[in-house]
Write a protein that holds these residues in place. Sequence first.
Motif, PDB file in Angstrom:
ATOM      1  N   HIS A  68       0.849  -1.193   0.000  1.00 57.25           N
ATOM      2  CA  HIS A  68       0.000   0.000   0.000  1.00 57.25           C
ATOM      3  C   HIS A  68       0.882   1.240   0.000  1.00 57.25           C
ATOM      4  O   HIS A  68       1.750   1.394   0.866  1.00 57.25           O
ATOM      5  CB  HIS A  68      -0.915   0.003   1.219  1.00 57.25           C
ATOM      6  N   ASP A  69       0.683   2.120  -0.982  1.00 62.60           N
ATOM      7  CA  ASP A  69       1.440   3.361  -1.080  1.00 62.60           C
ATOM      8  C   ASP A  69       0.665   4.493  -0.424  1.00 62.60           C
ATOM      9  O   ASP A  69      -0.539   4.655  -0.664  1.00 62.60           O
ATOM     10  CB  ASP A  69       1.715   3.720  -2.546  1.00 62.60           C
ATOM     11  N   SER A  70       1.345   5.285   0.406  1.00 62.36           N
ATOM     12  CA  SER A  70       0.742   6.450   1.054  1.00 62.36           C
ATOM     13  C   SER A  70       1.472   7.710   0.595  1.00 62.36           C
ATOM     14  O   SER A  70       2.702   7.711   0.460  1.00 62.36           O
ATOM     15  CB  SER A  70       0.839   6.341   2.582  1.00 62.36           C
ATOM     16  N   LYS A  85       2.109   4.192  -8.646  1.00 63.10           N
ATOM     17  CA  LYS A  85       0.667   4.082  -8.426  1.00 63.10           C
ATOM     18  C   LYS A  85       0.041   5.452  -8.233  1.00 63.10           C
ATOM     19  O   LYS A  85      -1.022   5.750  -8.774  1.00 63.10           O
ATOM     20  CB  LYS A  85       0.387   3.216  -7.185  1.00 63.10           C
ATOM     21  N   LEU A  86       0.715   6.298  -7.421  1.00 64.39           N
ATOM     22  CA  LEU A  86       0.152   7.597  -7.071  1.00 64.39           C
ATOM     23  C   LEU A  86       0.606   8.707  -8.007  1.00 64.39           C
ATOM     24  O   LEU A  86       0.020   9.783  -8.003  1.00 64.39           O
ATOM     25  CB  LEU A  86       0.546   7.965  -5.633  1.00 64.39           C
ATOM     26  N   GLY A  90       5.858   9.136  -2.254  1.00 65.52           N
ATOM     27  CA  GLY A  90       5.147   8.369  -1.242  1.00 65.52           C
ATOM     28  C   GLY A  90       6.023   7.324  -0.574  1.00 65.52           C
ATOM     29  O   GLY A  90       7.163   7.081  -0.981  1.00 65.52           O
ATOM     30  N   LEU A  91       5.478   6.715   0.463  1.00 66.10           N
ATOM     31  CA  LEU A  91       6.118   5.604   1.163  1.00 66.10           C
ATOM     32  C   LEU A  91       5.231   4.375   1.004  1.00 66.10           C
ATOM     33  O   LEU A  91       4.007   4.466   1.032  1.00 66.10           O
ATOM     34  CB  LEU A  91       6.298   5.932   2.646  1.00 66.10           C
ATOM     35  N   THR A  92       5.843   3.230   0.820  1.00 61.73           N
ATOM     36  CA  THR A  92       5.095   1.997   0.613  1.00 61.73           C
ATOM     37  C   THR A  92       5.292   1.046   1.786  1.00 61.73           C
ATOM     38  O   THR A  92       6.373   0.985   2.381  1.00 61.73           O
ATOM     39  CB  THR A  92       5.523   1.312  -0.702  1.00 61.73           C
ATOM     40  N   THR A  93       4.240   0.317   2.125  1.00 62.14           N
ATOM     41  CA  THR A  93       4.249  -0.619   3.243  1.00 62.14           C
ATOM     42  C   THR A  93       3.526  -1.895   2.832  1.00 62.14           C
ATOM     43  O   THR A  93       2.481  -1.833   2.183  1.00 62.14           O
ATOM     44  CB  THR A  93       3.537  -0.023   4.474  1.00 62.14           C
ATOM     45  N   GLN A  94       4.068  -3.039   3.195  1.00 61.55           N
ATOM     46  CA  GLN A  94       3.406  -4.320   2.956  1.00 61.55           C
ATOM     47  C   GLN A  94       2.500  -4.635   4.142  1.00 61.55           C
ATOM     48  O   GLN A  94       2.928  -4.565   5.287  1.00 61.55           O
ATOM     49  CB  GLN A  94       4.442  -5.442   2.794  1.00 61.55           C
ATOM     50  N   THR A 200     -11.653   5.889   7.365  1.00 61.47           N
ATOM     51  CA  THR A 200     -11.655   6.167   8.811  1.00 61.47           C
ATOM     52  C   THR A 200     -10.508   7.085   9.201  1.00 61.47           C
ATOM     53  O   THR A 200     -10.682   8.028   9.974  1.00 61.47           O
ATOM     54  CB  THR A 200     -11.537   4.848   9.602  1.00 61.47           C
ATOM     55  N   PHE A 201      -9.313   6.818   8.646  1.00 66.54           N
ATOM     56  CA  PHE A 201      -8.120   7.613   8.973  1.00 66.54           C
ATOM     57  C   PHE A 201      -7.723   8.403   7.734  1.00 66.54           C
ATOM     58  O   PHE A 201      -6.922   7.954   6.912  1.00 66.54           O
ATOM     59  CB  PHE A 201      -6.980   6.706   9.427  1.00 66.54           C
ATOM     60  N   THR A 202      -8.299   9.597   7.594  1.00 64.35           N
ATOM     61  CA  THR A 202      -8.108  10.389   6.376  1.00 64.35           C
ATOM     62  C   THR A 202      -6.656  10.801   6.165  1.00 64.35           C
ATOM     63  O   THR A 202      -6.276  11.173   5.055  1.00 64.35           O
ATOM     64  CB  THR A 202      -8.984  11.661   6.415  1.00 64.35           C
ATOM     65  N   LYS A 203      -5.867  10.714   7.194  1.00 65.66           N
ATOM     66  CA  LYS A 203      -4.443  11.060   7.061  1.00 65.66           C
ATOM     67  C   LYS A 203      -3.763  10.181   6.031  1.00 65.66           C
ATOM     68  O   LYS A 203      -2.789  10.581   5.398  1.00 65.66           O
ATOM     69  CB  LYS A 203      -3.751  10.904   8.425  1.00 65.66           C
ATOM     70  N   PHE A 204      -4.290   8.961   5.833  1.00 70.16           N
ATOM     71  CA  PHE A 204      -3.656   8.017   4.914  1.00 70.16           C
ATOM     72  C   PHE A 204      -4.533   7.734   3.690  1.00 70.16           C
ATOM     73  O   PHE A 204      -4.501   6.650   3.112  1.00 70.16           O
ATOM     74  CB  PHE A 204      -3.351   6.710   5.652  1.00 70.16           C
ATOM     75  N   ASN A 205      -5.322   8.730   3.274  1.00 66.75           N
ATOM     76  CA  ASN A 205      -6.230   8.507   2.159  1.00 66.75           C
ATOM     77  C   ASN A 205      -5.613   8.821   0.791  1.00 66.75           C
ATOM     78  O   ASN A 205      -6.308   8.845  -0.224  1.00 66.75           O
ATOM     79  CB  ASN A 205      -7.523   9.315   2.346  1.00 66.75           C
ATOM     80  N   ASN A 206      -4.318   9.065   0.758  1.00 62.25           N
ATOM     81  CA  ASN A 206      -3.564   9.353  -0.475  1.00 62.25           C
ATOM     82  C   ASN A 206      -3.893  10.721  -1.069  1.00 62.25           C
ATOM     83  O   ASN A 206      -3.385  11.080  -2.130  1.00 62.25           O
ATOM     84  CB  ASN A 206      -3.775   8.264  -1.537  1.00 62.25           C
TER      85      ASN A 206
END
Length: 222
Positions: A68-70, A85-86, A90-94, A200-206
Amino acid sequence: MDSMAQYMPKSTFHVIYSRFVKAEHALFEKEIKRRFASMFSTLENRIRTSNWKNPRLFKHVTIMLDGHDSRATYVEDKAAMYSFKLKKSGLTTQDAIDANGMVLFVSKSASCRDDNDGKMLLEMGIGKKIDSMACIALDGGYTQRIPDLMEKEQLEEHNFCFPIRKKRLQPLYEEESTFNTRFSGFRSISETTFGDLMKTFTKFNNKEIVRTACKKEFNLAA
């Protein structure tokens, strides 16, 4: 902080946040990992739920793993953080998710450009995080790394479920194509989970840019 201002003064929240992700980072990270692994989802629950909820072809799958890319900015060259993707930095996390949509464990967050899904899969020590009875669903971006992963982590083929790769100049059989289509639909569950979390957590909504000076702090908050 703006989002939390309706609940407490920004200065108070900043003190709590700094204590959580900076001063006591190692302590909280260890505790969060323990809770992910043991409090919210057990092996028995995963097996039972998968057998009950999953489509017929995938009742053996207990975990879905995806990257998931943020949107984020970090103190390094923006080009190194470029997300295909974006189309921005960004930073990506599995993220590993069970059949109930519970997040079991995550990788370290990394800059998007050079840290693809397959590379991160090899580096996250997944053999220590899953049971021998686990079966992880992976998309086509991981499949070339699976032989290396099995050798490195002493895992076996039954620990993975993935789409059938098309051989060069040779079309897939109808059954293989049908399997891939159904598998793609099945794995969309993970995207639904990401969508719910971002709502729910708009901080990570891209859409919101997370500004961070430390990837570890971003990883713990995410």
